[in-house]
Design an enzyme around this catalytic site. Structure first.
Site, PDB file in Angstrom:
ATOM      1  N   TYR A 232       5.925  15.672   4.596  1.00 19.72           N
ATOM      2  CA  TYR A 232       6.326  16.381   5.804  1.00 19.72           C
ATOM      3  C   TYR A 232       5.354  16.076   6.927  1.00 19.72           C
ATOM      4  O   TYR A 232       4.269  15.519   6.710  1.00 19.72           O
ATOM      5  CB  TYR A 232       6.412  17.894   5.550  1.00 19.72           C
ATOM      6  CG  TYR A 232       5.068  18.593   5.397  1.00 19.72           C
ATOM      7  CD1 TYR A 232       4.425  19.181   6.491  1.00 19.72           C
ATOM      8  CD2 TYR A 232       4.447  18.692   4.151  1.00 19.72           C
ATOM      9  CE1 TYR A 232       3.218  19.838   6.347  1.00 19.72           C
ATOM     10  CE2 TYR A 232       3.231  19.348   4.005  1.00 19.72           C
ATOM     11  CZ  TYR A 232       2.616  19.915   5.107  1.00 19.72           C
ATOM     12  OH  TYR A 232       1.409  20.548   4.960  1.00 19.72           O
ATOM     13  N   CYS A 233       5.752  16.423   8.126  1.00 25.49           N
ATOM     14  CA  CYS A 233       4.889  16.259   9.302  1.00 25.49           C
ATOM     15  C   CYS A 233       5.099  17.491  10.174  1.00 25.49           C
ATOM     16  O   CYS A 233       5.157  18.605   9.658  1.00 25.49           O
ATOM     17  CB  CYS A 233       5.224  14.956  10.037  1.00 25.49           C
ATOM     18  SG  CYS A 233       6.967  14.814  10.522  1.00 25.49           S
ATOM     19  N   GLY A 234       5.224  17.315  11.480  1.00 21.47           N
ATOM     20  CA  GLY A 234       5.481  18.458  12.333  1.00 21.47           C
ATOM     21  C   GLY A 234       6.954  18.779  12.454  1.00 21.47           C
ATOM     22  O   GLY A 234       7.350  19.936  12.425  1.00 21.47           O
ATOM     23  N   TRP A 261       6.724  21.074   9.150  1.00 22.17           N
ATOM     24  CA  TRP A 261       5.898  22.232   9.482  1.00 22.17           C
ATOM     25  C   TRP A 261       6.592  23.180  10.458  1.00 22.17           C
ATOM     26  O   TRP A 261       6.483  24.413  10.342  1.00 22.17           O
ATOM     27  CB  TRP A 261       4.561  21.769  10.063  1.00 22.17           C
ATOM     28  CG  TRP A 261       3.601  22.872  10.346  1.00 22.17           C
ATOM     29  CD1 TRP A 261       3.169  23.313  11.554  1.00 22.17           C
ATOM     30  CD2 TRP A 261       2.941  23.708   9.372  1.00 22.17           C
ATOM     31  NE1 TRP A 261       2.283  24.356  11.416  1.00 22.17           N
ATOM     32  CE2 TRP A 261       2.125  24.619  10.084  1.00 22.17           C
ATOM     33  CE3 TRP A 261       2.975  23.769   7.983  1.00 22.17           C
ATOM     34  CZ2 TRP A 261       1.355  25.574   9.435  1.00 22.17           C
ATOM     35  CZ3 TRP A 261       2.197  24.726   7.343  1.00 22.17           C
ATOM     36  CH2 TRP A 261       1.395  25.612   8.071  1.00 22.17           C
TER      37      TRP A 261
END
Length: 283
Positions: A232-234, A261
């Site tokens: 995952y990332c933002g 996120w």
């Protein structure tokens, strides 16, 4: 077959039938910059996909900053761009693969295997003296049939269930200061999903050049190859170059948490950790 293609290999495909180049340049925070750059020059015949307008759906309370687009509508866009079942697709950006990898992953998710990312990006192409043009393409429309591969996708429930579970590894692709929670400027809440390790996506494409299998294996060598990995990332974009990197490194079970996120913190009950967690949990 590799998920990457060099500019030399890509140049040999120019003008060939059943090959589509897809320009996915986009600058986060400057939503018009990618389309402007495409208008100023692109690989001949390349079609343009916009991260916001094409590769993302509308934002809602949950789902993150760049949720998936409506799949039927996106399949029609792919067909209109000349992408059909047998089409070979070469995706590129000028952001180290961080945007083009989102299209690469989405095509894979929709069951299209014949897609590769231009490792050197648009600047590598143009700096090497390969042709560029301002002429807009006129693709021959095809029918794109989506065959969704749910094994490539993780939702918030799957991520919740993965925390602390044996054989599961969560990877946060954001820059370290966002992962640790030191930088509180970008997200509604700071920190990371408990148990996640940090592998900043840019380490896989230093100087904008997406590295091959050997370099990617070195980045993830502490993670068992048989692990179930969720990245995952933002907002589900810059995680995708890590997904591609893991595929190059030979990891067979990698999922993208599309909501990432920004989705995680939209649920008030979800736990948050701060600081560093250097070792993948294999509880």
């Amino acid at each position: 077959m590799s998920n990457l293609i060099s500019i030399r290999e890509a140049a040999a495909l120019l003008g060939k039938p059943n090959v589509v180049f897809a320009d996915v340049r986009f600058v986060l925070g400057q939503p018009d910059e990618g389309r402007r750059a495409y208008g100023e020059g692109h690989i001949p015949g390349a079609v343009f996909f916009d991260l916001n307008a094409d590769l993302s759906g509308p934002k809602e309370q949950h789902g993150g900053g760049h949720p998936l687009p409506p799949l039927d509508a996106f399949a029609r866009k792919l067909g209109a761009a000349g992408i059909g079942e047998e089409t070979e697709v070469v995706v590129y950006d000028d952001q180290g693969g961080s945007i083009a990898a989102r299209l690469w992953w989405t095509l894979k998710y929709l069951g299209h295997e014949r897609v590769r990312l231009l490792a050197e990006g648009y600047s590598g192409w143009s700096d090497a003296g390969h042709p560029v043009t301002r002429e807009l393409p006129a693709p021959v429309a095809r029918t794109f049939v989506a065959r969704v591969n749910e094994a490539l996708l993780a939702d918030v429930g799957r991520v919740q269930a993965a925390i602390g579970r044996e054989g599961a590894v969560l990877i946060d692709a954001r820059k370290p200061a966002h992962y640790t929670g030191e930088d509180t400027s970008k997200y509604a809440k700071a920190g990371h999903i408990p148990g996640a390790i940090n592998r900043f996506w840019e380490a896989g494409s230093p100087g904008g050049f997406f590295q091959g299998a050997a370099a990617q294996k070195a980045r993830f060598e502490d993670i068992p190859v048989d692990a179930e990995i969720i990245v995952y990332c933002g907002a589900g974009v810059t995680a995708t170059p890590n997904v591609l990197a893991l595929a190059e490194a030979g990891y067979p079970n990698v999922k993208l948490y599309v909501g990432s996120w920004s989705d995680w913190v939209s649920y008030g009950e979800n736990p948050i950790a701060t600081g560093n967690e250097e070792t993948p949990r294999q509880a």
